[in-house]
Design a protein around this motif. Structure first.
Motif, short mmCIF file in Angstrom:
data_model
loop_
_atom_site.label_atom_id
_atom_site.label_comp_id
_atom_site.label_asym_id
_atom_site.label_seq_id
_atom_site.Cartn_x
_atom_site.Cartn_y
_atom_site.Cartn_z
N UNK A 98 27.81 -22.90 -16.44
CA UNK A 98 26.79 -21.93 -16.03
C UNK A 98 25.46 -22.23 -16.72
N UNK A 99 25.51 -22.71 -17.96
CA UNK A 99 24.28 -23.12 -18.65
C UNK A 99 23.68 -24.35 -17.98
N UNK A 100 24.52 -25.31 -17.61
CA UNK A 100 24.04 -26.54 -16.97
C UNK A 100 23.39 -26.25 -15.62
N UNK A 101 24.05 -25.42 -14.81
CA UNK A 101 23.49 -25.07 -13.49
C UNK A 101 22.18 -24.31 -13.66
N UNK A 102 22.11 -23.43 -14.65
CA UNK A 102 20.90 -22.67 -14.90
C UNK A 102 19.72 -23.58 -15.28
N UNK A 103 20.00 -24.59 -16.10
CA UNK A 103 18.93 -25.49 -16.56
C UNK A 103 18.52 -26.49 -15.50
N UNK A 104 19.49 -27.05 -14.80
CA UNK A 104 19.20 -28.16 -13.88
C UNK A 104 18.73 -27.67 -12.51
N UNK A 105 19.30 -26.59 -12.00
CA UNK A 105 18.99 -26.14 -10.64
C UNK A 105 18.18 -24.85 -10.59
N UNK A 106 18.65 -23.83 -11.31
CA UNK A 106 18.04 -22.50 -11.16
C UNK A 106 16.66 -22.43 -11.80
N UNK A 107 16.53 -22.97 -13.03
CA UNK A 107 15.24 -22.87 -13.74
C UNK A 107 14.09 -23.55 -13.00
N UNK A 108 14.25 -24.79 -12.53
CA UNK A 108 13.12 -25.41 -11.78
C UNK A 108 12.71 -24.62 -10.55
N UNK A 109 13.69 -24.09 -9.81
CA UNK A 109 13.35 -23.28 -8.63
C UNK A 109 12.69 -21.96 -9.02
N UNK A 110 13.13 -21.39 -10.14
CA UNK A 110 12.58 -20.10 -10.58
C UNK A 110 11.15 -20.22 -11.08
N UNK A 111 10.75 -21.41 -11.52
CA UNK A 111 9.40 -21.59 -12.06
C UNK A 111 8.34 -21.68 -10.96
N UNK A 112 8.77 -21.83 -9.71
CA UNK A 112 7.81 -21.86 -8.61
C UNK A 112 7.09 -20.52 -8.49
N UNK A 113 5.82 -20.56 -8.16
CA UNK A 113 5.05 -19.31 -8.04
C UNK A 113 5.41 -18.56 -6.77
N UNK A 318 12.06 -18.07 -18.48
CA UNK A 318 13.09 -18.59 -19.38
C UNK A 318 13.79 -17.44 -20.11
N UNK A 319 13.03 -16.43 -20.52
CA UNK A 319 13.61 -15.30 -21.24
C UNK A 319 14.59 -14.53 -20.36
N UNK A 320 14.21 -14.29 -19.11
CA UNK A 320 15.09 -13.57 -18.18
C UNK A 320 16.37 -14.35 -17.95
N UNK A 321 16.23 -15.65 -17.71
CA UNK A 321 17.39 -16.49 -17.42
C UNK A 321 18.30 -16.62 -18.65
N UNK A 322 17.69 -16.75 -19.83
CA UNK A 322 18.48 -16.86 -21.06
C UNK A 322 19.26 -15.58 -21.34
N UNK A 323 18.62 -14.43 -21.15
CA UNK A 323 19.29 -13.15 -21.38
C UNK A 323 20.46 -12.97 -20.42
N UNK A 324 20.26 -13.33 -19.17
CA UNK A 324 21.33 -13.19 -18.18
C UNK A 324 22.49 -14.12 -18.48
#
Length: 406
Positions: A98-113, A318-324
């Motif tokens: 779940x950490x790997x998926x969050x870093x590799x896939x979810x975080x880059x997509x979440x950073x889009x405006x 990053x804070x939201x994703x880390x907390x979740x």
């Protein structure tokens, strides 16, 4: 089964009524933003209550999606790689995955405006839900019942070499005479306290109602209510069928996460593997969509007057994703998150906030009118649901050890 039908019916009707209150309040209050209605009704306190409830609800939704990744992705990898011994393999550890998926896939997509793929992911999620429902219904007629009977028969045959094979049908008959394959219409135990909060959580769409209402062509309250009725009925039907056929497949053996129950009891076949892949793809692409309103709400509360900053944008994301991720790793089961969020934030969004906003902002109706009295009764019902559910859930946490189900 009757218990599920009654609870689903009551919660869906109450949720639809709260949408009616919210739309009427929006017309009278002159705002199509949930937080802004809170500000007009009760100032900063109302705005914080609305924003905090929306944030908690969305974090709960994110957690549920990541829980699916945590428990289903290891099973998919194990099936695809045909691995029997999983001891010491980090890539079959749900926490690491779940950490790997969050870093590799979810975080880059979440950073889009801007999340321009919102419509595609929503459509994909709906298709996956329909596909999952079809599989659940089909599996009901493929999986023999009771599973417990098969286990007892196998154990008896293996431990008693003198057991005549001719007695196996009689043994099966005797086992099936118990309650393993008989549906219980009403079940009350320590897990029942989670039913209402989880159902309330599942029918929360209220933060999205007003933005959709604003975008609706030829906007009218009646038309939006018709859209809401169709949507609520579709969700009611899908929840009911999934719960009904899932229960009739496994009865008392069903786990908190239905898809995981199939692996635990009957293993994985190609159809279940396809379902898992589809669901994993859908939830992974949906998490960034859920992060978007949380980040917008936090930014609006803390930095409403400031210009856009990539540094602040990235830090909040990053804070939201880390907390979740911490919630998903350390909270024992998805049921606990559903229960707590459903009893707190979902109860606020469905019952308490729409009724209080209606009572406060709709001035043309007196407190003695049928509409205001109905809203007041709805408010009291929401307070009762919230306090009662939270109390029972806390008592369950205190007096019952965390379950092993997912």
């Amino acid at each position: 089964m009757k218990q599920t039908l009654i609870l689903l019916t009551v919660v869906s009707i109450f949720s639809l009524y709260s949408v009616h209150l919210l739309l009427k309040t929006a017309n009278e209050g002159g705002s199509l933003l949930y937080e802004q209605l809170g500000y007009k009704a009760f100032g900063l306190v109302g705005k914080l209550a609305a924003s905090g409830s929306i944030t908690m609800q969305n974090i709960g939704a994110m957690s549920s999606y990541l829980f699916i990744v945590k428990y289903e992705l290891p099973l998919v990898i194990k099936a695809l790689m045909n691995i029997e011994d999983t001891t010491g393999l980090w890539y079959l550890n749900g926490d690491y995955l779940v950490l790997l998926v969050s870093l590799v896939l979810i975080l880059p997509l979440s950073l889009l405006r801007n999340l321009g793929y919102l419509g595609y992911t929503s459509g994909l999620s709906l298709l996956c839900m329909v596909f999952f429902l079809i599989v659940v219904i089909c599996k009901k007629f493929q999986i023999p019942c009771p599973m417990e009977a098969a286990l007892i028969i196998n154990e008896t045959i293996n431990t008693s070499l003198t057991q005549p094979s001719a007695l196996v049908p009689d043994l099966l008959h005797n086992v099936t005479e118990n309650d393993s394959c008989r549906p219980h219409y009403f079940i009350f135990n320590s897990q029942t306290v989670y039913a209402v909060p989880i159902l309330t959580f599942s029918f929360v769409c209220h933060p999205a109602v007003l933005p959709i209402y604003e975008e609706l062509k030829d906007r009218s309250r009646r038309r939006m209510m018709n859209v809401s009725k169709i949507s609520f009925f579709a969700m009611f039907l899908m929840y009911l069928l999934a719960a009904l056929f899932g229960y009739l497949t496994f009865y008392e053996h069903v786990e908190s996460e239905l898809l995981h129950t199939y692996s635990t009891i009957v293993g994985t076949d190609i159809l279940l593997l396809i379902v898992r892949l589809a669901v994993l793809m859908a939830v992974t692409l949906t998490v960034p969509v859920v992060i978007f309103p949380i980040r917008t709400s936090v930014t609006h509360l803390l930095c409403a007057s400031k210009d856009f900053s990539w540094w602040r944008h990235s830090l909040i994301t990053v804070s939201i994703l880390a907390f979740t991720n911490l919630l998903v790793i350390f909270v024992p089961t998805i049921r606990d998150i559903f229960g707590f969020i459903g009893a707190s934030a979902a109860a606020m969004l469905v019952f308490i906030l729409p009724s209080t906003f209606y009572i406060k902002l709709v001035k043309k109706e007196s407190m003695k009118s049928v509409q205001k009295m109905g809203a007041l009764f709805f408010l009291l019902s929401g307070i009762l649901v919230m306090t009662g559910s939270m109390s029972l859930i806390i008592l369950d946490w205190v007096y019952n050890a965390p379950g092993g189900g997912h």
